[in-house]
Design a protein around this motif. Structure first.
Motif, PDB file in Angstrom:
ATOM      1  N   LYS A  85       0.824  -1.207   0.000  1.00 15.59           N
ATOM      2  CA  LYS A  85       0.000   0.000   0.000  1.00 15.59           C
ATOM      3  C   LYS A  85       0.861   1.261   0.000  1.00 15.59           C
ATOM      4  CE  LYS A  85      -3.759   2.301   2.489  1.00 15.59           C
ATOM      5  NZ  LYS A  85      -4.673   2.239   3.666  1.00 15.59           N
ATOM      6  N   ALA A  86       1.919   1.272   0.815  1.00 17.90           N
ATOM      7  CA  ALA A  86       2.788   2.447   0.906  1.00 17.90           C
ATOM      8  C   ALA A  86       3.474   2.727  -0.425  1.00 17.90           C
ATOM      9  CB  ALA A  86       3.825   2.249   2.008  1.00 17.90           C
ATOM     10  N   MET A  87       3.935   1.672  -1.088  1.00 14.12           N
ATOM     11  CA  MET A  87       4.597   1.847  -2.380  1.00 14.12           C
ATOM     12  C   MET A  87       3.602   2.320  -3.433  1.00 14.12           C
ATOM     13  SD  MET A  87       7.398   1.749  -4.128  1.00 14.12           S
ATOM     14  CE  MET A  87       8.604   0.697  -3.286  1.00 14.12           C
ATOM     15  N   TYR A  88       2.430   1.708  -3.464  1.00 13.64           N
ATOM     16  CA  TYR A  88       1.414   2.084  -4.451  1.00 13.64           C
ATOM     17  C   TYR A  88       1.000   3.545  -4.258  1.00 13.64           C
ATOM     18  CZ  TYR A  88      -2.680   1.720  -7.477  1.00 13.64           C
ATOM     19  OH  TYR A  88      -3.593   1.912  -8.496  1.00 13.64           O
ATOM     20  N   ASN A  89       0.779   3.937  -3.013  1.00 17.16           N
ATOM     21  CA  ASN A  89       0.369   5.316  -2.729  1.00 17.16           C
ATOM     22  C   ASN A  89       1.454   6.314  -3.136  1.00 17.16           C
ATOM     23  OD1 ASN A  89      -2.051   4.423  -1.706  1.00 17.16           O
ATOM     24  ND2 ASN A  89      -1.460   4.616   0.446  1.00 17.16           N
ATOM     25  N   HIS A  90       2.701   5.961  -2.871  1.00 13.97           N
ATOM     26  CA  HIS A  90       3.815   6.843  -3.242  1.00 13.97           C
ATOM     27  C   HIS A  90       3.888   7.028  -4.754  1.00 13.97           C
ATOM     28  CE1 HIS A  90       7.779   8.438  -3.936  1.00 13.97           C
ATOM     29  NE2 HIS A  90       8.197   7.306  -4.466  1.00 13.97           N
ATOM     30  N   LEU A  91       3.812   5.942  -5.488  1.00  9.73           N
ATOM     31  CA  LEU A  91       3.923   6.025  -6.945  1.00  9.73           C
ATOM     32  C   LEU A  91       2.734   6.760  -7.555  1.00  9.73           C
ATOM     33  CD1 LEU A  91       5.317   2.445  -7.661  1.00  9.73           C
ATOM     34  CD2 LEU A  91       6.578   4.614  -7.686  1.00  9.73           C
ATOM     35  N   THR A  92       1.552   6.582  -6.973  1.00 10.89           N
ATOM     36  CA  THR A  92       0.372   7.317  -7.444  1.00 10.89           C
ATOM     37  C   THR A  92       0.549   8.810  -7.213  1.00 10.89           C
ATOM     38  OG1 THR A  92      -1.092   5.432  -6.999  1.00 10.89           O
ATOM     39  CG2 THR A  92      -2.122   7.605  -7.168  1.00 10.89           C
ATOM     40  N   TYR A  93       1.096   9.161  -6.052  1.00 12.64           N
ATOM     41  CA  TYR A  93       1.347  10.569  -5.719  1.00 12.64           C
ATOM     42  C   TYR A  93       2.313  11.198  -6.721  1.00 12.64           C
ATOM     43  CZ  TYR A  93       2.909  14.634  -2.982  1.00 12.64           C
ATOM     44  OH  TYR A  93       3.228  15.913  -2.563  1.00 12.64           O
ATOM     45  N   VAL A  94       3.411  10.502  -7.005  1.00  8.24           N
ATOM     46  CA  VAL A  94       4.411  11.042  -7.928  1.00  8.24           C
ATOM     47  C   VAL A  94       3.839  11.152  -9.340  1.00  8.24           C
ATOM     48  CG1 VAL A  94       6.666  10.662  -8.990  1.00  8.24           C
ATOM     49  CG2 VAL A  94       6.348  10.206  -6.555  1.00  8.24           C
ATOM     50  N   GLU A  95       3.064  10.160  -9.747  1.00 12.20           N
ATOM     51  CA  GLU A  95       2.436  10.218 -11.071  1.00 12.20           C
ATOM     52  C   GLU A  95       1.564  11.464 -11.198  1.00 12.20           C
ATOM     53  OE1 GLU A  95      -0.536   7.595 -13.965  1.00 12.20           O
ATOM     54  OE2 GLU A  95      -0.252   7.015 -11.875  1.00 12.20           O
ATOM     55  N   GLU A  96       0.745  11.723 -10.188  1.00 15.46           N
ATOM     56  CA  GLU A  96      -0.133  12.896 -10.214  1.00 15.46           C
ATOM     57  C   GLU A  96       0.672  14.191 -10.156  1.00 15.46           C
ATOM     58  OE1 GLU A  96      -2.768  12.240  -6.950  1.00 15.46           O
ATOM     59  OE2 GLU A  96      -3.957  10.715  -8.005  1.00 15.46           O
ATOM     60  N   LEU A  97       1.758  14.171  -9.383  1.00 18.79           N
ATOM     61  CA  LEU A  97       2.622  15.345  -9.278  1.00 18.79           C
ATOM     62  C   LEU A  97       3.216  15.711 -10.635  1.00 18.79           C
ATOM     63  CD1 LEU A  97       4.151  17.358  -7.354  1.00 18.79           C
ATOM     64  CD2 LEU A  97       5.958  15.639  -7.245  1.00 18.79           C
ATOM     65  N   LEU A  98       3.742  14.715 -11.328  1.00 23.55           N
ATOM     66  CA  LEU A  98       4.342  14.955 -12.641  1.00 23.55           C
ATOM     67  C   LEU A  98       3.294  15.386 -13.657  1.00 23.55           C
ATOM     68  CD1 LEU A  98       6.803  11.921 -12.871  1.00 23.55           C
ATOM     69  CD2 LEU A  98       7.384  14.302 -12.412  1.00 23.55           C
ATOM     70  N   ASP A  99       2.156  14.724 -13.627  1.00 24.84           N
ATOM     71  CA  ASP A  99       1.094  15.045 -14.574  1.00 24.84           C
ATOM     72  C   ASP A  99       0.594  16.472 -14.375  1.00 24.84           C
ATOM     73  OD1 ASP A  99      -0.686  14.047 -16.708  1.00 24.84           O
ATOM     74  OD2 ASP A  99      -2.262  14.400 -15.241  1.00 24.84           O
ATOM     75  N   ASN A 100       0.375  16.855 -13.122  1.00 28.24           N
ATOM     76  CA  ASN A 100      -0.098  18.211 -12.830  1.00 28.24           C
ATOM     77  C   ASN A 100       0.935  19.257 -13.232  1.00 28.24           C
ATOM     78  OD1 ASN A 100      -2.489  17.245 -11.761  1.00 28.24           O
ATOM     79  ND2 ASN A 100      -1.743  17.241  -9.649  1.00 28.24           N
ATOM     80  N   HIS A 101       2.199  18.953 -12.976  1.00 26.61           N
ATOM     81  CA  HIS A 101       3.258  19.905 -13.309  1.00 26.61           C
ATOM     82  C   HIS A 101       3.335  20.133 -14.817  1.00 26.61           C
ATOM     83  CE1 HIS A 101       7.048  22.070 -12.911  1.00 26.61           C
ATOM     84  NE2 HIS A 101       7.514  21.339 -13.908  1.00 26.61           N
ATOM     85  N   LEU A 102       3.239  19.058 -15.586  1.00 22.31           N
ATOM     86  CA  LEU A 102       3.316  19.194 -17.035  1.00 22.31           C
ATOM     87  C   LEU A 102       2.073  19.883 -17.593  1.00 22.31           C
ATOM     88  CD1 LEU A 102       4.963  15.823 -18.098  1.00 22.31           C
ATOM     89  CD2 LEU A 102       5.986  18.088 -18.019  1.00 22.31           C
ATOM     90  N   ASN A 103       0.921  19.657 -16.964  1.00 27.96           N
ATOM     91  CA  ASN A 103      -0.291  20.363 -17.395  1.00 27.96           C
ATOM     92  C   ASN A 103      -0.154  21.862 -17.166  1.00 27.96           C
ATOM     93  OD1 ASN A 103      -1.712  18.118 -18.271  1.00 27.96           O
ATOM     94  ND2 ASN A 103      -2.648  17.732 -16.279  1.00 27.96           N
ATOM     95  N   GLU A 104       0.425  22.228 -16.012  1.00 27.30           N
ATOM     96  CA  GLU A 104       0.606  23.644 -15.687  1.00 27.30           C
ATOM     97  C   GLU A 104       1.620  24.314 -16.602  1.00 27.30           C
ATOM     98  OE1 GLU A 104       1.702  23.712 -11.611  1.00 27.30           O
ATOM     99  OE2 GLU A 104      -0.276  23.079 -10.888  1.00 27.30           O
ATOM    100  N   SER A 105       2.638  23.534 -17.009  1.00 28.85           N
ATOM    101  CA  SER A 105       3.682  24.106 -17.859  1.00 28.85           C
ATOM    102  C   SER A 105       3.295  24.089 -19.327  1.00 28.85           C
ATOM    103  CB  SER A 105       4.998  23.339 -17.673  1.00 28.85           C
ATOM    104  OG  SER A 105       4.857  21.997 -18.100  1.00 28.85           O
ATOM    105  N   GLY A 106       2.143  23.455 -19.615  1.00 26.50           N
ATOM    106  CA  GLY A 106       1.651  23.443 -20.988  1.00 26.50           C
ATOM    107  C   GLY A 106       2.351  22.472 -21.884  1.00 26.50           C
ATOM    108  N   ASP A 107       3.048  21.473 -21.291  1.00 22.61           N
ATOM    109  CA  ASP A 107       3.758  20.474 -22.093  1.00 22.61           C
ATOM    110  C   ASP A 107       2.758  19.548 -22.778  1.00 22.61           C
ATOM    111  OD1 ASP A 107       5.444  18.659 -23.174  1.00 22.61           O
ATOM    112  OD2 ASP A 107       6.694  18.424 -21.381  1.00 22.61           O
TER     113      ASP A 107
END
Length: 235
Positions: free
Chosen positions: A213-235
């Motif tokens: 659970k801890a690993m899955y939650n961490h990877l989900t968090y990072v995935e969302e972090l990267l996705d949100n960052h790229l959306n904000e930067s317009g990539d």
């Protein structure tokens, strides 16, 4: 010790620029720190003074160094993200595919590692965890990657380690991109650090369910972090 490669071929000053940028990117020299003198860099790179001077002029123009007459050349304080070459950054189209694979693979690996990790392997994880949690430069991504690799090795299954190696290039891009984002954000850095601590604590407690659970939650968090960052930067 600063790592250098002997330089030959065309555009010598550009290659000097790349190597000095690598010193800065890797944390070998820190903001505010003085670079070796022109004479010393000529010897390190085995090039002429004009190549080093041209390189320093380029770096100054990029806002990476400050030349103080009579004192030397100093690394400026700046956003380390500007040093990342495009090839090292994960692309938006890769994120979903990469983290689908990582969640399937590493959540299971974490579960097995919680059951099989030896005291020595736990010590290795703890060492890498301490380094990544306390990292003050972009170099923390390396400890992050080694932490995940140590978990794979603790699973006791060589095929899983080989599978991790198969996606290592893209995984490294994702981890580096994550650290690029969190480096200048205290809350994000703390969140990611706490997630890694939770993963380690579940290993130490030999709790496979919490580890998964801890690993899955961490990877989900990072995935969302990267996705949100790229959306904000317009990539």
């Amino acid at each position: 010790m600063l790592q250098v490669e002997k330089i030959s071929g065309k555009k010598v000053s550009d290659i000097v620029v790349e190597q000095i940028e690598e010193w800065i990117r890797s944390g070998s020299v820190q903001p505010g720190e003085k670079l070796p003198s022109v004479r010393e860099m000529c010897e390190l790179f085995d090039v002429g003074r004009s190549a080093v001077r041209d390189a320093l002029t380029t770096l100054k123009g990029r806002g990476l160094v400050n030349v103080k007459h009579g004192e030397g050349t100093f690394v400026c304080h700046f956003d380390t993200a500007q040093l990342l070459p495009d090839i090292l950054l994960v692309q938006k189209s890769d994120i979903s595919k990469l983290y689908q694979v990582r969640k399937i693979l590493e959540a299971g690996i974490a579960e097995m590692a919680a059951l099989n990790a030896t005291e020595k392997q736990l010590n290795i994880m703890e060492k890498e965890l301490d380094e990544l949690v306390n990292a003050k430069t972009l170099k923390g991504w390396e400890a992050d990657y080694r932490f995940h690799l140590a978990i794979a090795e603790a699973s006791g299954n060589e095929i899983l380690v080989d599978l991790m190696d198969t996606v290592s290039t893209t995984t490294k891009k994702g981890i580096m991109a994550c650290h690029r984002i969190i480096l200048s954000d205290e809350k994000l850095s703390r969140d990611v650090a706490e997630q890694h601590i939770a993963i380690y604590e579940s290993m130490k407690a030999k709790d496979p369910i919490k580890a998964r659970k801890a690993m899955y939650n961490h990877l989900t968090y990072v995935e969302e972090l990267l996705d949100n960052h790229l959306n904000e930067s317009g990539d």
